[in-house]
Design a protein around this motif. Sequence first.
Motif, mmCIF file in Angstrom:
data_model
loop_
_atom_site.group_PDB
_atom_site.id
_atom_site.type_symbol
_atom_site.label_atom_id
_atom_site.label_comp_id
_atom_site.label_asym_id
_atom_site.label_seq_id
_atom_site.Cartn_x
_atom_site.Cartn_y
_atom_site.Cartn_z
ATOM 1 N N VAL A 128 0.836 -1.204 0.000
ATOM 2 C CA VAL A 128 0.000 0.000 0.000
ATOM 3 C C VAL A 128 0.868 1.250 0.000
ATOM 4 C CG1 VAL A 128 -1.815 -1.186 1.301
ATOM 5 C CG2 VAL A 128 -0.079 0.149 2.538
ATOM 6 N N LEU A 129 0.249 2.352 -0.410
ATOM 7 C CA LEU A 129 0.815 3.676 -0.168
ATOM 8 C C LEU A 129 0.186 4.204 1.106
ATOM 9 C CD1 LEU A 129 2.462 6.211 -0.966
ATOM 10 C CD2 LEU A 129 0.413 7.006 -2.168
ATOM 11 N N ASP A 130 1.022 4.461 2.111
ATOM 12 C CA ASP A 130 0.548 5.037 3.360
ATOM 13 C C ASP A 130 0.703 6.551 3.248
ATOM 14 O OD1 ASP A 130 0.576 6.094 6.088
ATOM 15 O OD2 ASP A 130 0.615 4.003 6.741
ATOM 16 N N THR A 132 -0.093 8.889 5.288
ATOM 17 C CA THR A 132 0.347 9.546 6.520
ATOM 18 C C THR A 132 1.868 9.495 6.649
ATOM 19 O OG1 THR A 132 -1.723 8.924 7.608
ATOM 20 C CG2 THR A 132 0.100 9.608 9.031
ATOM 21 N N GLN A 133 2.441 8.329 6.319
ATOM 22 C CA GLN A 133 3.890 8.156 6.403
ATOM 23 C C GLN A 133 4.596 8.548 5.105
ATOM 24 O OE1 GLN A 133 4.736 4.146 7.665
ATOM 25 N NE2 GLN A 133 3.531 4.329 9.532
ATOM 26 N N PHE A 136 5.476 3.824 0.383
ATOM 27 C CA PHE A 136 4.893 2.518 0.094
ATOM 28 C C PHE A 136 5.429 1.533 1.131
ATOM 29 C CE2 PHE A 136 4.637 4.682 -3.966
ATOM 30 C CZ PHE A 136 3.397 4.308 -4.449
ATOM 31 N N LYS A 137 4.587 0.608 1.543
ATOM 32 C CA LYS A 137 5.023 -0.377 2.535
ATOM 33 C C LYS A 137 4.123 -1.612 2.467
ATOM 34 C CE LYS A 137 2.279 1.139 6.519
ATOM 35 N NZ LYS A 137 2.353 1.653 7.924
ATOM 36 N N ILE A 139 1.712 -4.414 4.481
ATOM 37 C CA ILE A 139 0.864 -4.522 5.667
ATOM 38 C C ILE A 139 0.414 -5.965 5.835
ATOM 39 C CG2 ILE A 139 0.044 -2.135 5.591
ATOM 40 C CD1 ILE A 139 -2.508 -3.185 4.209
ATOM 41 N N PRO A 143 -6.214 -2.719 4.626
ATOM 42 C CA PRO A 143 -5.745 -1.334 4.615
ATOM 43 C C PRO A 143 -6.615 -0.429 5.487
ATOM 44 C CG PRO A 143 -5.891 -2.219 2.380
ATOM 45 C CD PRO A 143 -6.570 -3.203 3.276
ATOM 46 N N HIS A 144 -5.954 0.497 6.198
ATOM 47 C CA HIS A 144 -6.673 1.539 6.913
ATOM 48 C C HIS A 144 -7.095 2.621 5.910
ATOM 49 C CE1 HIS A 144 -5.703 -0.398 10.598
ATOM 50 N NE2 HIS A 144 -4.407 -0.086 10.588
ATOM 51 N N ASN A 146 -6.056 5.502 5.551
ATOM 52 C CA ASN A 146 -4.921 6.278 5.036
ATOM 53 C C ASN A 146 -3.965 5.432 4.190
ATOM 54 O OD1 ASN A 146 -4.122 4.808 7.338
ATOM 55 N ND2 ASN A 146 -2.351 6.138 7.642
ATOM 56 N N GLN A 147 -4.391 4.222 3.831
ATOM 57 C CA GLN A 147 -3.542 3.298 3.067
ATOM 58 C C GLN A 147 -4.267 2.843 1.805
ATOM 59 O OE1 GLN A 147 -2.926 0.372 6.160
ATOM 60 N NE2 GLN A 147 -1.086 1.406 6.919
#
Length: 389
Positions: A128-130, A132-133, A136-137, A139, A143-144, A146-147
């Motif tokens: 996902v692309l987060d 907030t941060q 990309f990371k 999980i 996804p929340h 913000n993801q």
Amino acid sequence: MVVNINPKLSEAAAFNPTKQSQTKSVFDMCQDIEKGAITLPLYQRDLSWNDNKAIALFNYEMFGKAPVAPISMNKIGSSNEIPQISFIDRERIPLEDTLGNLSIVDGQQRLTTNYKAYSDDPTFSKIVLDVTQARFKAIKHNPHDNQIPVGVLLNKDQRKLRDYLAANSTLDSMYPPLLEVRSKMSNYNYTVHIADDLNEDEQIEWFDVLNTAGSRVTGIQLAFSKLKLHDFDIYTDYSKPFKEKLVEYGLEELFTPFSTSVSYPIASLNPAYEVLFRGGVHKSNYAPIPSDTREKVLVKLSKENLNRIGNLTLTGLNTALKFVFDHHFLTLVSKKIDYVLYLTGYFVFNNNDFDSISEDKLIEWTKNVVFEDNTNKERREIFSNLLNL
């Protein structure tokens, strides 16, 4: 003194292949892959990057301050004899349908990574692309808010992103900035070096120069190409089924890191080779360990014999995994792939027949064997002792 100058020197000096280079965007190349205009030569290995490598590429394409390395392709003409295959599923493409295609010499991993996002490949569902941060990371959960899954964000159909955000009630706040991200990523340009109608030997020479640190598996498939053995794909015919059997038992983590995992299936062929072509006589340096892989021996075999040793090994692997499962050794085996390789070789030598073995001895061996910082000599001795139970 008059020096004879080979005319090839002047011809080479007059031709500058870098003038054939051009730029192509990520989405343009993904579209070409989708319609079959960009293909892979048979000697290319399967996708070797894990999720961390894919994530690193996405982050670099988004935040990197220098271009990614160029991609090299060969424009297929009448000189091409190397079979072409499709991305991801490695389906054969008739040679007559590939004239004018661009065939990847260097850049497969990067193109496949981008194409899997473009096509929303299920293996990327946890990338996902987060926002907030701002990265990309990977999980482990759903996804929340913000993801955004990479297969949604970079999907070939922009409506997927809009619909996803609308369904999560975040359309108003996130849609404009995510459209900017999508535009940046989809229009990221690669420099593409294009050669025109290289023959097979010229393609392999170019590949060798660009892949001096390639894997053993690639080396074997490349050797097959050099010998014009075009009817055997070691990935689809053997390596992929080998890995899939481990996945069935939840042992896929044994194939990380990739830098060593590519040798495992090849090393496992040693016992079957000895059974079928050495009269079942074991020689210590034919142990099922990566340092003993026998590429030079394998490439001399016919397709029929390659299939024979591959099928015998896969049968042995299946028997070994069943043994591990039935006797509740999965947790133990999940720590070291050596258990799988050795037990597979053991069952290959014993015709995959429980009646011909002492099962109690094999259980005790599995409980007590120690795979920890062994030298190659010690690892070979462990396998020889196993065969003598």
